[in-house]
Design a protein around this motif. Structure first.
Motif, PDB file in Angstrom:
ATOM      1  N   ARG A 212       0.831  -1.205   0.000  1.00 42.67           N
ATOM      2  CA  ARG A 212       0.000   0.000   0.000  1.00 42.67           C
ATOM      3  C   ARG A 212       0.869   1.259   0.000  1.00 42.67           C
ATOM      4  NH1 ARG A 212      -2.267  -0.896   4.394  1.00 42.67           N
ATOM      5  NH2 ARG A 212      -3.883  -2.286   3.558  1.00 42.67           N
ATOM      6  N   LEU A 213       1.978   1.226   0.741  1.00 41.60           N
ATOM      7  CA  LEU A 213       2.876   2.375   0.778  1.00 41.60           C
ATOM      8  C   LEU A 213       3.578   2.572  -0.557  1.00 41.60           C
ATOM      9  CD1 LEU A 213       4.283   4.582   2.463  1.00 41.60           C
ATOM     10  CD2 LEU A 213       6.001   2.897   3.080  1.00 41.60           C
ATOM     11  N   ALA A 214       3.975   1.473  -1.225  1.00 36.85           N
ATOM     12  CA  ALA A 214       4.674   1.568  -2.510  1.00 36.85           C
ATOM     13  C   ALA A 214       3.741   1.897  -3.660  1.00 36.85           C
ATOM     14  CB  ALA A 214       5.410   0.260  -2.795  1.00 36.85           C
ATOM     15  N   GLY A 215       2.432   1.731  -3.481  1.00 37.85           N
ATOM     16  CA  GLY A 215       1.497   2.020  -4.553  1.00 37.85           C
ATOM     17  C   GLY A 215       1.392   0.919  -5.580  1.00 37.85           C
ATOM     18  N   GLY A 216       1.711  -0.309  -5.233  1.00 40.77           N
ATOM     19  CA  GLY A 216       1.634  -1.424  -6.172  1.00 40.77           C
ATOM     20  C   GLY A 216       2.150  -2.689  -5.523  1.00 40.77           C
ATOM     21  N   PRO A 217       2.069  -3.815  -6.245  1.00 38.68           N
ATOM     22  CA  PRO A 217       2.508  -5.092  -5.683  1.00 38.68           C
ATOM     23  C   PRO A 217       4.017  -5.155  -5.527  1.00 38.68           C
ATOM     24  CG  PRO A 217       1.899  -5.343  -7.973  1.00 38.68           C
ATOM     25  CD  PRO A 217       1.512  -3.953  -7.592  1.00 38.68           C
ATOM     26  N   LEU A 218       4.469  -6.087  -4.713  1.00 31.12           N
ATOM     27  CA  LEU A 218       5.886  -6.280  -4.481  1.00 31.12           C
ATOM     28  C   LEU A 218       6.486  -7.170  -5.564  1.00 31.12           C
ATOM     29  CD1 LEU A 218       5.775  -7.025  -0.647  1.00 31.12           C
ATOM     30  CD2 LEU A 218       5.685  -4.828  -1.811  1.00 31.12           C
ATOM     31  N   ALA A 437      10.560  -7.361  -0.182  1.00 29.94           N
ATOM     32  CA  ALA A 437      10.371  -7.388   1.272  1.00 29.94           C
ATOM     33  C   ALA A 437      11.182  -8.519   1.879  1.00 29.94           C
ATOM     34  CB  ALA A 437       8.885  -7.566   1.613  1.00 29.94           C
ATOM     35  N   ASN A 438      11.954  -8.196   2.923  1.00 30.24           N
ATOM     36  CA  ASN A 438      12.653  -9.191   3.734  1.00 30.24           C
ATOM     37  C   ASN A 438      11.913  -9.372   5.061  1.00 30.24           C
ATOM     38  OD1 ASN A 438      14.740 -10.136   2.150  1.00 30.24           O
ATOM     39  ND2 ASN A 438      16.117  -8.451   2.716  1.00 30.24           N
ATOM     40  N   PRO A 450       0.281 -10.899  -7.466  1.00 29.47           N
ATOM     41  CA  PRO A 450       0.337  -9.623  -8.171  1.00 29.47           C
ATOM     42  C   PRO A 450      -0.249  -9.727  -9.558  1.00 29.47           C
ATOM     43  CG  PRO A 450       2.470 -10.678  -8.241  1.00 29.47           C
ATOM     44  CD  PRO A 450       1.577 -11.568  -7.423  1.00 29.47           C
ATOM     45  N   HIS A 451      -0.778  -8.597 -10.047  1.00 28.01           N
ATOM     46  CA  HIS A 451      -1.302  -8.516 -11.414  1.00 28.01           C
ATOM     47  C   HIS A 451      -0.643  -7.303 -12.061  1.00 28.01           C
ATOM     48  CE1 HIS A 451      -4.401 -11.437 -10.353  1.00 28.01           C
ATOM     49  NE2 HIS A 451      -4.549 -10.743  -9.258  1.00 28.01           N
ATOM     50  N   PHE A 452       0.118  -7.542 -13.124  1.00 27.18           N
ATOM     51  CA  PHE A 452       0.814  -6.463 -13.805  1.00 27.18           C
ATOM     52  C   PHE A 452       0.073  -6.143 -15.092  1.00 27.18           C
ATOM     53  CE2 PHE A 452       4.085  -8.617 -11.316  1.00 27.18           C
ATOM     54  CZ  PHE A 452       4.593  -7.549 -10.624  1.00 27.18           C
ATOM     55  N   HIS A 453      -0.241  -4.888 -15.292  1.00 27.69           N
ATOM     56  CA  HIS A 453      -0.869  -4.415 -16.518  1.00 27.69           C
ATOM     57  C   HIS A 453       0.151  -3.637 -17.313  1.00 27.69           C
ATOM     58  CE1 HIS A 453      -5.270  -5.102 -15.492  1.00 27.69           C
ATOM     59  NE2 HIS A 453      -4.585  -5.527 -14.444  1.00 27.69           N
ATOM     60  N   ARG A 454       0.023  -3.695 -18.618  1.00 29.38           N
ATOM     61  CA  ARG A 454       0.944  -2.976 -19.488  1.00 29.38           C
ATOM     62  C   ARG A 454       0.562  -1.510 -19.503  1.00 29.38           C
ATOM     63  NH1 ARG A 454       1.636  -5.804 -25.005  1.00 29.38           N
ATOM     64  NH2 ARG A 454       2.450  -7.351 -23.560  1.00 29.38           N
ATOM     65  N   GLN A 455       1.536  -0.700 -19.179  1.00 29.65           N
ATOM     66  CA  GLN A 455       1.286   0.749 -19.126  1.00 29.65           C
ATOM     67  C   GLN A 455       2.563   1.442 -19.558  1.00 29.65           C
ATOM     68  OE1 GLN A 455      -0.114   2.228 -15.418  1.00 29.65           O
ATOM     69  NE2 GLN A 455       0.529   4.286 -15.844  1.00 29.65           N
ATOM     70  N   ALA A 456       2.456   2.295 -20.588  1.00 30.55           N
ATOM     71  CA  ALA A 456       3.641   2.942 -21.144  1.00 30.55           C
ATOM     72  C   ALA A 456       3.969   4.173 -20.330  1.00 30.55           C
ATOM     73  CB  ALA A 456       3.401   3.323 -22.611  1.00 30.55           C
ATOM     74  N   SER A 475      -0.647  -2.602 -11.356  1.00 32.83           N
ATOM     75  CA  SER A 475      -1.981  -1.992 -11.229  1.00 32.83           C
ATOM     76  C   SER A 475      -2.480  -2.067  -9.810  1.00 32.83           C
ATOM     77  CB  SER A 475      -2.955  -2.727 -12.155  1.00 32.83           C
ATOM     78  OG  SER A 475      -3.098  -4.052 -11.722  1.00 32.83           O
ATOM     79  N   GLY A 476      -3.282  -1.059  -9.467  1.00 33.21           N
ATOM     80  CA  GLY A 476      -3.989  -1.066  -8.181  1.00 33.21           C
ATOM     81  C   GLY A 476      -3.014  -0.948  -7.031  1.00 33.21           C
ATOM     82  N   SER A 477      -3.471  -1.332  -5.865  1.00 29.78           N
ATOM     83  CA  SER A 477      -2.642  -1.319  -4.663  1.00 29.78           C
ATOM     84  C   SER A 477      -2.663  -2.674  -3.993  1.00 29.78           C
ATOM     85  CB  SER A 477      -3.149  -0.242  -3.695  1.00 29.78           C
ATOM     86  OG  SER A 477      -4.488  -0.506  -3.344  1.00 29.78           O
ATOM     87  N   GLU A 478      -2.869  -3.782  -4.815  1.00 27.93           N
ATOM     88  CA  GLU A 478      -2.878  -5.092  -4.207  1.00 27.93           C
ATOM     89  C   GLU A 478      -1.478  -5.460  -3.774  1.00 27.93           C
ATOM     90  OE1 GLU A 478      -5.359  -8.420  -5.733  1.00 27.93           O
ATOM     91  OE2 GLU A 478      -5.467  -7.138  -7.474  1.00 27.93           O
ATOM     92  N   PRO A 479      -1.280  -5.973  -2.574  1.00 25.13           N
ATOM     93  CA  PRO A 479       0.057  -6.412  -2.162  1.00 25.13           C
ATOM     94  C   PRO A 479       0.420  -7.705  -2.862  1.00 25.13           C
ATOM     95  CG  PRO A 479      -1.538  -6.880  -0.458  1.00 25.13           C
ATOM     96  CD  PRO A 479      -2.263  -6.122  -1.529  1.00 25.13           C
ATOM     97  N   ALA A 480       1.744  -7.907  -3.060  1.00 26.55           N
ATOM     98  CA  ALA A 480       2.212  -9.138  -3.725  1.00 26.55           C
ATOM     99  C   ALA A 480       2.253 -10.281  -2.724  1.00 26.55           C
ATOM    100  CB  ALA A 480       3.602  -8.899  -4.280  1.00 26.55           C
TER     101      ALA A 480
END
Length: 480
Positions: A212-218, A437-438, A450-456, A475-480
């Motif tokens: 959530r802090l990073a704004g995307g999955p790990l 993350a450690n 995680p779900h990665f969407h293509r974004q230029a 995409s989104g703020s889902e954690p990995a």
């Protein structure tokens, strides 16, 4: 100001070039004079005009070279480098200033609460003093009553006096009740202390909070390992849990870097790995990711750019004294400095001995040449950079990277410090920062896939020129 308002620069090469052009033009004019006359239109008059123009330009260039008040090209280049370093240091200092201001605000709030607590303490002290005085008065009254009773007994008069309800029958302590009460009081106090500690602890604890802090999955996460498992990872004998974590992170990272449409250079990439503070496991993560990528069939070059606290010699069990610092200082060539490892396809450029300030070495143009040379022979270049919140070395190296990974030790680093480090990296290089993350919890239910969407992303330049490869944004703020 010197670059904007300066009258020009001293350039000896321009003088030599104009001299050569003037000589060639005069030879051409002499040859034309043997074929044509002055009255022939469009030949000798034009050549004479060109000769006069070249001679005027040559005179101006000679005057500029002889004018010591004008700066040279080297001076302009030095001013430009100092300007870039000053801007990087300004961004870093502003981030630290913002963190210090937040700390001052928290301290001011805490100081504002002290007067109310001091008043409450003074009120309790007054009540205690009043109770002590009442107890002393009661003791004096009891003593006087006893004296009256003794005098009455001596005179034969029976006096019945109320001694304030004092029970003269000995009473033994109730051990069971006291133990139960003590246990309840201790449990309440312990619970309160735990709640206070939890409220005051601002460290990131779960991958969900970090995502959530990073704004995307790990990109990946390494679960909590025992001391035996951690020692095995440092000996390159990863247990299955750590091996799966690093292999999965390497695969996700490859998908992120290759998910670009029409980029022929997608197989050549440079990855920078850093952290907010030392001790978060960035060097171990860089070494393990390099091994995972090499075992997957890639040609990997690992660069130990931490010139202050190098760790790759210790992690690989080597004692190579030379490396990156010697190559930058031109003390030895890159082919002589790079060494191979028992892992096929993995080579290491150790840190070497820095004879100058590490920040000055890493700001040299030679760093870009070394990385570009490594990218010609390796599929992936992984740079182990110093901690970003302590030194500016990682900010200088970030402009050469195609992808930045920040390693975060869960439960050990303050959330504000992690956020400030990400903001500084994003401002310095204008690209997305991914997170590894450690010390993650072993329970897989605490994380989502995680779900990665293509974004230029808009193209940005490296070293002021060239095209940087755009990275796909998660995409989104889902954690990995």
């Amino acid at each position: 100001a010197s670059l904007r308002t300066g009258p020009g620069v001293r350039d000896p090469q321009l003088v030599l070039s104009l001299q050569k052009m003037l000589s060639d033009k005069e030879i051409e004019r002499a040859a034309a004079a043997q074929k044509y006359t002055e009255e022939y239109p469009g030949v000798l008059p034009d050549l004479d005009e060109q000769v006069r123009d070249l001679r005027n330009r040559l005179n101006q260039a000679v005057e500029a070279v002889s004018d010591n008040a004008r700066p040279s090209l080297e001076t302009h280049a030095q001013l430009d480098m100092e300007h870039r370093q000053a801007r990087v240091q300004l961004v870093y200092t502003e981030a630290r200033l913002a963190a210090a201001r937040r700390a001052v605000a928290r301290t001011r709030v805490a100081l504002e609460r002290i007067p109310s607590k001091a008043l409450a303490f003074a009120r309790v002290q007054r009540e205690l003093e009043v109770a002590r005085q009442v107890a002393q008065a009661a003791q004096r009254a009891e003593a006087e009553a006893r004296l009256v009773a003794v005098d009455a007994a001596d005179s034969g008069v029976y006096v019945s006096a109320d001694m304030g309800g004092t029970n003269r029958i000995p009473v033994s302590p109730n051990t069971a009740r006291n133990l139960v009460l003590a246990g309840l009081v201790g449990a309440i106090i312990s619970l309160g202390c735990v709640v206070l500690l939890e409220q005051g602890n601002r460290c990131l604890r779960a991958p969900r909070d970090l995502a959530r802090l990073a704004g995307g999955p790990l990109v990946g996460q390494l679960p909590w390992l025992s001391l035996w498992e951690l020692a095995a990872v440092r000996r390159a004998e990863e247990p299955p849990r750590a091996l799966d974590a690093y292999n999965l992170a390497a695969a996700r990272l490859s998908l992120i870097l290759r998910d670009e449409a029409g980029d022929p250079q997608a197989d050549k990439r440079c990855i920078l790995i850093t952290s907010a503070v030392a001790g978060e496991g960035k060097s171990l993560t860089a070494a393990s990711l390099a091994r995972s990528m090499a075992r997957a069939g890639q040609i990997v070059a690992l660069v130990d750019a931490d010139l202050r606290r190098p760790a790759q010699n210790r992690l690989f069990g080597t004692a190579v004294p030379h490396g990156l610092a010697d190559v930058i200082a031109s003390a030895m060539s890159l082919d002589e400095a790079i060494v191979t490892t028992p892992v096929p396809g993995l080579s290491i450029l150790h840190s070497g001995a820095a004879h100058h300030a590490p920040t000055e070495l890493l700001s040299s143009p030679r760093v870009s040449e070394v990385i570009e040379r490594l990218q010609t022979t390796a599929d992936t270049v992984i740079i182990d950079a110093p901690a970003c919140a302590v030194f500016a070395d990682a900010l200088l190296l970030a402009r050469h990277a195609d992808c930045i990974i920040q390693v975060v030790a869960l439960g050990r680093v303050d959330a504000d410090l992690v956020r400030n480090t990400m903001d500084v990296l994003r401002v310095a290089v204008d690209q997305r920062v991914y997170v590894f993350a450690n010390y993650a919890p072993r329970d897989r239910s605490a994380a989502c896939a995680p779900h990665f969407h293509r974004q230029a992303d808009p193209p940005s330049s490296r070293n002021g020129g060239g095209r940087r490869r755009a990275l796909p944004a998660p995409s989104g703020s889902e954690p990995a």
